[in-house]
Design an enzyme around this catalytic site. Structure first.
Site, short mmCIF file in Angstrom:
data_model
loop_
_atom_site.label_atom_id
_atom_site.label_comp_id
_atom_site.label_asym_id
_atom_site.label_seq_id
_atom_site.Cartn_x
_atom_site.Cartn_y
_atom_site.Cartn_z
N ARG A 315 -40.31 -21.30 -61.20
CA ARG A 315 -39.71 -22.66 -61.28
C ARG A 315 -38.19 -22.63 -61.15
NH1 ARG A 315 -44.01 -22.86 -64.61
NH2 ARG A 315 -45.59 -24.31 -63.92
N LYS A 337 -29.10 -27.88 -49.74
CA LYS A 337 -30.45 -28.01 -49.15
C LYS A 337 -30.99 -26.62 -48.84
CE LYS A 337 -29.88 -32.24 -46.37
NZ LYS A 337 -29.83 -32.67 -44.97
N GLU A 379 -20.22 -27.41 -35.33
CA GLU A 379 -20.25 -28.14 -36.61
C GLU A 379 -18.82 -28.39 -37.10
OE1 GLU A 379 -23.07 -29.36 -37.68
OE2 GLU A 379 -24.35 -28.21 -36.34
N LYS A 421 -17.32 -31.36 -45.54
CA LYS A 421 -18.76 -31.50 -45.76
C LYS A 421 -19.04 -31.94 -47.19
CE LYS A 421 -23.33 -29.65 -45.76
NZ LYS A 421 -24.37 -28.82 -45.25
N GLU A 431 -28.94 -37.55 -49.69
CA GLU A 431 -28.92 -38.10 -48.32
C GLU A 431 -29.59 -39.47 -48.20
OE1 GLU A 431 -29.57 -35.12 -45.34
OE2 GLU A 431 -29.59 -36.60 -43.76
N ARG A 435 -24.09 -39.47 -46.50
CA ARG A 435 -24.28 -38.09 -46.04
C ARG A 435 -24.87 -38.04 -44.62
NH1 ARG A 435 -26.78 -32.95 -49.44
NH2 ARG A 435 -26.67 -31.50 -47.71
N ASN A 439 -24.84 -36.15 -39.60
CA ASN A 439 -25.76 -36.01 -38.46
C ASN A 439 -25.12 -36.44 -37.15
OD1 ASN A 439 -27.91 -35.01 -39.91
ND2 ASN A 439 -28.55 -37.08 -40.53
N HIS A 442 -26.25 -35.23 -33.75
CA HIS A 442 -27.53 -34.56 -33.93
C HIS A 442 -28.73 -35.38 -33.43
CE1 HIS A 442 -25.12 -31.80 -36.21
NE2 HIS A 442 -26.16 -31.04 -36.52
N HIS A 446 -30.71 -33.12 -31.31
CA HIS A 446 -32.01 -32.65 -31.76
C HIS A 446 -33.08 -32.91 -30.69
CE1 HIS A 446 -35.12 -31.50 -34.41
NE2 HIS A 446 -35.60 -32.72 -34.62
N HIS A 459 -28.76 -24.71 -30.63
CA HIS A 459 -28.52 -25.87 -31.49
C HIS A 459 -27.07 -26.35 -31.31
CE1 HIS A 459 -28.78 -28.46 -34.99
NE2 HIS A 459 -27.67 -27.92 -35.46
#
Ligand SMILES: NC(=O)c1ccc[n+]([C@@H]2O[C@H](COP(=O)([O-])OP(=O)(O)OC[C@H]3O[C@@H](n4cnc5c(N)ncnc54)[C@H](O)[C@@H]3O)[C@@H](O)[C@H]2O)c1
Length: 558
Positions: A315, A337, A379, A421, A431, A435, A439, A442, A446, A459
């Site tokens: 956990r 994340k 980025e 960031k 998010e 936030r 993106n 993206h 993407h 990417h």
């Protein structure tokens, strides 16, 4: 003869080494053969009353013959292996010496990392003609089948970027007497004496744990000393980082009497999946307890995977991020994340959780392949475009210093990007709103990545093209000027990022991109969300983008 040294190489890493605090660093001289590394190095050593070491001389003593004969007998590859061992050996015990390295030492990124980590590095630069005149009668092995003049031209073209990338100081040597060049060298050293400062960011979380991020050139050697997160450590890394750095990190922990072991998985995005996650969980079962700490050591794949393993094992046990790729340093290691991909898509399974600490040493980037470095740059540009015109200008103005891996510039880049960031993350950790601006680029990016296929477009390339598409639409909507779009394209091009698909010889139908975006998991109902620019350094969320607009912007970047 050289069997001893070769077996040391094939055993893997050599003994642990660390830059002893408070001791003066070595001064390393690099550059092409014949530039005067030995002559000037000896003079400098005498002047500063330091020890002088010439690694080529040490190698000749070790192998019992001249380097030229060794080249003829065993070839260059065998020589380079011995050279790498000698670099390691010398740097692991010398702290205050002047060291002259062979001209080809920079060919191995591992050597560059060690030399930079343990010395102030000076690249002695001399023009081709002078080199030719100095070495035409010398006993040095041929490096190519070309005549000498052409060989110098050819080899220097290959090595000069590496010398630049590896050095703290570049000294153009003149035809004036040696004493004159010595004085210039001493002056450069005096001006460059400032110790790299530790940069620290303390992240105050609203919903999760607080943590600190430490950034400094050379920090790698100190991580074991300052990391006090658990009573037992497990390094999780991919196969590349295992081979490059993991043993050394473990040795540094061993030297601090901190129990440490290593677990690795095959490198690659395809391994950021549940199967690898389960295998790692099985392997750590029973060996770690709640007081143990996982060291997520590697690029974004490792950070996401190892972070997810740690945050779900029993956990949740603590984990520390030690990012090694630019993307991981400025993006994935911060923000909380972690997770893995499934057959249904990227990062489909995961949690929000913060690391206990993040340790960033920009020197680790010296071994990162160029194409991966560029991933991170995309980025960084994104951070500038959505939040800070100053930062965007910094990237543009210093693109060559950044690409040459000049550490001061990289440290600033990493610090500024993380700060931007985290300013978005702090206000919206899960998010739900702001936030999402991270993106930027993206949405189209993407789609291109998925439709064109991984392996054909990276990417970073896809995001770069996606940012141009979003900038174009921002202009079409009258939010920014055409000149600003041009400036963005210019900036990306300077950083060697693509601004269109045709540049990469790729094609993707605008209709398919539209369909993809419409059915993307981030699209709610038929409302397509886009991040656009109101200025360079200011982003906004738009939710009423039409099909025609998407077709037009994709056509623009096709
Ligand atoms: N969690 C987040 O917020 C977040 C944000 C952005 C991206 N990501 C994730 O990050 C991943 C991409 O990260 P990445 O580009 O670092 O990929 P990666 O971890 O696969 O690293 C790229 C390659 O570089 C190698 N490498 C890394 N550091 C090196 C070094 N110093 N020297 C030599 N080789 C080195 C790796 O072994 C790998 O082969 C994706 O899975 C993406 O989803 C996560």
């Amino acid at each position: 003869m050289c069997e001893k040294i070769l077996s040391e190489f094939f055993r893997g890493s050599t003994p642990a080494l660390s830059m002893k605090e408070g001791k003066e660093m070595n001064i390393s001289l690099i550059g092409y053969r014949g530039v005067g590394k030995t002559t000037l190095g000896k003079l400098l050593a005498k002047d500063l009353q330091k020890k002088f070491i010439d690694t080529d001389t040490l190698i000749e003593q070790e192998i019992g013959m001249s380097i030229k004969d060794f080249f003829a007998l065993k070839g260059e590859i065998a020589f380079r292996k011995i050279e790498t061992i000698m670099v390691d050996r010398v740097l692991s015990k010398e702290y205050n010496a002047i060291i002259s390295f062979g001209g080809g030492v920079v060919l191995n990124p591992k050597n560059i990392f060690h030399i930079r980590n343990h010395s102030k590095v000076i690249f002695l630069d001399v023009d081709e003609e002078t080199i030719y005149n100095r070495i035409k009668n010398s006993q040095r092995p041929a490096l190519t089948a070309f005549p000498l003049k052409k060989e110098i031209q050819h080899t220097l073209a290959q090595r000069r970027p590496l010398y630049l990338k590896s050095s703290d100081i570049v000294l153009q040597l003149t035809h004036r007497p040696l004493e004159f060049n010595l004085e210039r060298l001493k002056k450069c050293l005096k001006e460059n004496r400032i110790k790299a400062e530790m940069r620290r960011i303390n992240y105050q979380s609203n919903q999760l744990e607080n943590y600190s991020i430490f950034i400094r050139k050379g920090l790698f050697n100190e991580i074991a000393k300052i990391c006090n997160v658990g009573n037992r450590y497990l390094i999780i890394c991919d196969s590349n980082i295992h081979q490059l750095f993991a043993n050394r990190l473990k040795q540094l922990f061993d030297a601090e009497n901190k129990e440490c072991s290593i677990l690795s998985f095959p490198a690659g995005e395809e391994n950021k999946q549940l199967k690898t996650f389960c295998e790692l969980q099985e392997q750590i079962a029973l060996s770690l307890d709640r007081q143990s700490c996982v060291l997520a050591f590697g690029g974004g794949v490792t950070g996401d995977l190892a972070g997810f393993v740690a945050s779900t094992y029993m956990r949740g046990i603590p984990f520390v991020q030690i990012p090694t790729s630019l993307l991981a340093m400025i993006d994935s290691s911060v923000g909380g994340k972690v997770g893995v991909n499934t057959s249904k898509g990227k990062n489909c399974v995961g949690v929000f959780t913060n690391p206990s600490k993040v340790f960033i040493d920009p020197l680790l980037l010296t071994t990162l392949p160029k194409e991966n470095f560029v991933e991170g740059l995309a980025e960084a540009v994104k951070h500038g475009l959505i939040e800070s015109r100053d930062y965007f200008d910094f990237l543009l103005k210093n693109s060559s210093s950044i690409q040459n891996l000049e550490m001061n510039f990289l440290t600033k880049l990493i610090f500024d990007s993380i700060s931007i960031k985290l300013s978005f993350v702090q206000q919206d950790e899960k998010e739900a709103g702001r936030r999402k601006m991270l993106n930027f680029g993206h949405t189209v990016g993407h789609a291109l990545e998925e439709l064109i296929g991984y392996g054909n477009i990276s990417h970073g390339q896809a995001v770069s093209i996606g940012m141009v598409a979003a900038a174009f639409l921002s202009w079409k909507r009258g939010m920014i000027s055409r000149q600003q779009v041009n400036l963005i394209e210019h900036g990306l091009t300077k950083l060697e990022l693509p601004i269109s698909l045709r540049e990469l010889d790729l094609h993707c139908s605008p209709e398919c991109v539209y369909e993809f975006i419409l059915h993307d998991k981030k699209t709610i109902g038929n409302q397509i969300t886009f991040i656009l620019l109101q200025d360079i350094g200011k982003a906004t969320i738009i939710t009423d983008v039409t099909k025609e607009e998407i077709l037009e912007m994709v056509h623009y970047v096709s």
